[in-house]
Design a protein around this motif. Structure first.
Motif, PDB file in Angstrom:
ATOM      1  N   GLN A   8       0.847  -1.191   0.000  1.00 39.39           N
ATOM      2  CA  GLN A   8       0.000   0.000   0.000  1.00 39.39           C
ATOM      3  C   GLN A   8       0.878   1.235   0.000  1.00 39.39           C
ATOM      4  OE1 GLN A   8      -2.929  -0.139   3.070  1.00 39.39           O
ATOM      5  NE2 GLN A   8      -3.574  -2.194   2.529  1.00 39.39           N
ATOM      6  N   MET A   9       0.498   2.200  -0.803  1.00 39.45           N
ATOM      7  CA  MET A   9       1.261   3.442  -0.890  1.00 39.45           C
ATOM      8  C   MET A   9       0.500   4.514  -0.111  1.00 39.45           C
ATOM      9  SD  MET A   9       2.516   3.374  -4.863  1.00 39.45           S
ATOM     10  CE  MET A   9       0.862   3.406  -5.504  1.00 39.45           C
ATOM     11  N   PRO A  10       0.994   4.891   1.064  1.00 43.17           N
ATOM     12  CA  PRO A  10       0.290   5.903   1.843  1.00 43.17           C
ATOM     13  C   PRO A  10       0.301   7.271   1.175  1.00 43.17           C
ATOM     14  CG  PRO A  10       2.356   5.305   2.899  1.00 43.17           C
ATOM     15  CD  PRO A  10       2.177   4.398   1.729  1.00 43.17           C
ATOM     16  N   SER A  11       1.259   7.476   0.309  1.00 47.96           N
ATOM     17  CA  SER A  11       1.349   8.735  -0.416  1.00 47.96           C
ATOM     18  C   SER A  11       2.225   8.520  -1.640  1.00 47.96           C
ATOM     19  CB  SER A  11       1.974   9.811   0.482  1.00 47.96           C
ATOM     20  OG  SER A  11       2.064  11.020  -0.202  1.00 47.96           O
ATOM     21  N   TYR A  12       1.872   9.159  -2.721  1.00 44.68           N
ATOM     22  CA  TYR A  12       2.703   9.110  -3.921  1.00 44.68           C
ATOM     23  C   TYR A  12       2.393  10.339  -4.761  1.00 44.68           C
ATOM     24  CZ  TYR A  12      -1.488   7.310  -6.229  1.00 44.68           C
ATOM     25  OH  TYR A  12      -2.756   7.154  -6.709  1.00 44.68           O
ATOM     26  N   THR A  13       3.236  10.593  -5.724  1.00 44.48           N
ATOM     27  CA  THR A  13       3.093  11.753  -6.595  1.00 44.48           C
ATOM     28  C   THR A  13       2.936  11.278  -8.029  1.00 44.48           C
ATOM     29  OG1 THR A  13       4.470  13.065  -5.112  1.00 44.48           O
ATOM     30  CG2 THR A  13       4.220  13.875  -7.363  1.00 44.48           C
ATOM     31  N   THR A  14       2.065  11.944  -8.764  1.00 48.51           N
ATOM     32  CA  THR A  14       1.899  11.680 -10.189  1.00 48.51           C
ATOM     33  C   THR A  14       2.360  12.910 -10.953  1.00 48.51           C
ATOM     34  OG1 THR A  14      -0.006  10.245  -9.782  1.00 48.51           O
ATOM     35  CG2 THR A  14       0.248  11.115 -12.022  1.00 48.51           C
ATOM     36  N   LEU A  15       3.244  12.709 -11.917  1.00 47.33           N
ATOM     37  CA  LEU A  15       3.744  13.798 -12.751  1.00 47.33           C
ATOM     38  C   LEU A  15       3.287  13.593 -14.189  1.00 47.33           C
ATOM     39  CD1 LEU A  15       7.461  14.018 -11.531  1.00 47.33           C
ATOM     40  CD2 LEU A  15       5.490  15.321 -10.715  1.00 47.33           C
ATOM     41  N   LEU A  16       2.736  14.645 -14.795  1.00 44.78           N
ATOM     42  CA  LEU A  16       2.444  14.622 -16.229  1.00 44.78           C
ATOM     43  C   LEU A  16       3.746  14.916 -16.960  1.00 44.78           C
ATOM     44  CD1 LEU A  16      -0.884  16.644 -16.458  1.00 44.78           C
ATOM     45  CD2 LEU A  16      -0.578  14.176 -16.679  1.00 44.78           C
ATOM     46  N   VAL A  17       4.109  14.058 -17.893  1.00 41.97           N
ATOM     47  CA  VAL A  17       5.371  14.222 -18.615  1.00 41.97           C
ATOM     48  C   VAL A  17       5.106  14.326 -20.109  1.00 41.97           C
ATOM     49  CG1 VAL A  17       6.719  13.057 -16.827  1.00 41.97           C
ATOM     50  CG2 VAL A  17       5.797  11.722 -18.728  1.00 41.97           C
ATOM     51  N   THR A  18       6.028  14.952 -20.807  1.00 41.84           N
ATOM     52  CA  THR A  18       5.899  15.145 -22.249  1.00 41.84           C
ATOM     53  C   THR A  18       6.119  13.849 -23.009  1.00 41.84           C
ATOM     54  OG1 THR A  18       6.699  17.395 -21.953  1.00 41.84           O
ATOM     55  CG2 THR A  18       6.729  16.527 -24.189  1.00 41.84           C
ATOM     56  N   ASP A  19       7.126  13.064 -22.599  1.00 46.72           N
ATOM     57  CA  ASP A  19       7.466  11.812 -23.275  1.00 46.72           C
ATOM     58  C   ASP A  19       7.715  10.753 -22.208  1.00 46.72           C
ATOM     59  OD1 ASP A  19       9.190   9.694 -24.392  1.00 46.72           O
ATOM     60  OD2 ASP A  19       9.202  10.935 -26.201  1.00 46.72           O
ATOM     61  N   LEU A  20       6.808   9.807 -22.073  1.00 44.09           N
ATOM     62  CA  LEU A  20       6.889   8.805 -21.014  1.00 44.09           C
ATOM     63  C   LEU A  20       8.163   7.975 -21.107  1.00 44.09           C
ATOM     64  CD1 LEU A  20       5.472   7.522 -18.564  1.00 44.09           C
ATOM     65  CD2 LEU A  20       4.379   5.943 -20.170  1.00 44.09           C
ATOM     66  N   TYR A  21       8.539   7.574 -22.303  1.00 47.34           N
ATOM     67  CA  TYR A  21       9.741   6.748 -22.470  1.00 47.34           C
ATOM     68  C   TYR A  21      10.990   7.512 -22.009  1.00 47.34           C
ATOM     69  CZ  TYR A  21      13.574   4.135 -24.476  1.00 47.34           C
ATOM     70  OH  TYR A  21      14.750   3.446 -24.621  1.00 47.34           O
ATOM     71  N   ILE A  22      11.147   8.731 -22.482  1.00 50.05           N
ATOM     72  CA  ILE A  22      12.329   9.530 -22.122  1.00 50.05           C
ATOM     73  C   ILE A  22      12.356   9.790 -20.623  1.00 50.05           C
ATOM     74  CG2 ILE A  22      13.362  11.834 -22.324  1.00 50.05           C
ATOM     75  CD1 ILE A  22      12.594  11.739 -25.316  1.00 50.05           C
ATOM     76  N   SER A  23      11.224  10.183 -20.047  1.00 54.60           N
ATOM     77  CA  SER A  23      11.196  10.477 -18.615  1.00 54.60           C
ATOM     78  C   SER A  23      11.450   9.237 -17.768  1.00 54.60           C
ATOM     79  CB  SER A  23       9.860  11.112 -18.227  1.00 54.60           C
ATOM     80  OG  SER A  23       9.761  12.401 -18.787  1.00 54.60           O
ATOM     81  N   THR A  24      10.876   8.112 -18.150  1.00 55.91           N
ATOM     82  CA  THR A  24      11.097   6.875 -17.408  1.00 55.91           C
ATOM     83  C   THR A  24      12.571   6.508 -17.418  1.00 55.91           C
ATOM     84  OG1 THR A  24       8.867   6.074 -17.911  1.00 55.91           O
ATOM     85  CG2 THR A  24      10.501   4.418 -17.265  1.00 55.91           C
ATOM     86  N   ARG A  25      13.195   6.550 -18.588  1.00 55.38           N
ATOM     87  CA  ARG A  25      14.633   6.237 -18.691  1.00 55.38           C
ATOM     88  C   ARG A  25      15.455   7.236 -17.878  1.00 55.38           C
ATOM     89  NH1 ARG A  25      14.103   1.994 -18.674  1.00 55.38           N
ATOM     90  NH2 ARG A  25      15.990   2.279 -17.532  1.00 55.38           N
TER      91      ARG A  25
END
Length: 156
Positions: A8-25
Motif C-alpha cells: 500500500q502506498m500511503p502517499s505518492y506523486t503523479t507527474l504529467l510528462v511530455t514523453d513517457l519513455y524519455i522520462s522513465t529512462r
C-alpha cells in the motif's frame, strides 16, 4: 498473501510528462529510481510508469495528452523531496551529471543540518535529494551559521 500484491502506498506523486519513455529512462538511469511496472494503453504502448525511490516513496509518470495538454508550465513552485537512503547525495549528483544537459545545483550543506542536491527533470519538475549533514547544531550555533550563510548567499 503475497507482500507485493498487498503493498500500500500511503502517499505518492503523479507527474504529467511530455514523453513517457524519455522520462522513465531519465528517472531510472540518471537518478537511480526503479521501474516497478508500466500500464499498457489501448495501442499497447505504456500509459503510465510506476517508479520507486524507496519503499513508500513512489512516483507515477503519466504521459500528457499531446492533443489536449493540461498546462504549459509544469512543476512551478513545487519541489519533490527524497531522502538519500541507498547512497549519498554526492553519489546521486555524480551519476546525474553523467547524463546530458542536466540542470543540477549542489550538493549544498544547509543550515537545517542537511546536505542537498537539487535536480530539474526533463519536464521542469524540481527534485531535492537530502541526507543528514552532521550532529544538529545548538540553537545559538545554528543562528550564527545561518546568518553567515545568508551573508555569503549560500542558501540560494
Amino acid at each position: 498473501m503475497d507482500s507485493q500484491l498487498d503493498y500500500q502506498m500511503p502517499s505518492y506523486t503523479t507527474l504529467l510528462v511530455t514523453d513517457l519513455y524519455i522520462s522513465t529512462r531519465w528517472y531510472c538511469d540518471s537518478l537511480g529510481f526503479s521501474l516497478v511496472s508500466q500500464m499498457p494503453g489501448p495501442n499497447g504502448h505504456p500509459l503510465m510508469s510506476h517508479l520507486r525511490w524507496a519503499p513508500h516513496a513512489d512516483l507515477m509518470l503519466v504521459e500528457e495528452n499531446q492533443h489536449h495538454p493540461m498546462s504549459t508550465s509544469k512543476g512551478t513552485g513545487v519541489t519533490l523531496n527524497f531522502s538519500a537512503l541507498r547512497e549519498s547525495v554526492d553519489a546521486i549528483a555524480k551519476r546525474a551529471r553523467l547524463h546530458n544537459e542536466i540542470q543540477i545545483s549542489g550538493p549544498h550543506n544547509r543550515p537545517w543540518n542537511t546536505r542537498e542536491v537539487i535536480i530539474i527533470d526533463p519536464d521542469g519538475y524540481r527534485l531535492t535529494f537530502t541526507e543528514p549533514l552532521r550532529e544538529p547544531l545548538a540553537d545559538k550555533d545554528l543562528m550564527i551559521q545561518l546568518h553567515q550563510w545568508l551573508e555569503e548567499g549560500a542558501l540560494n
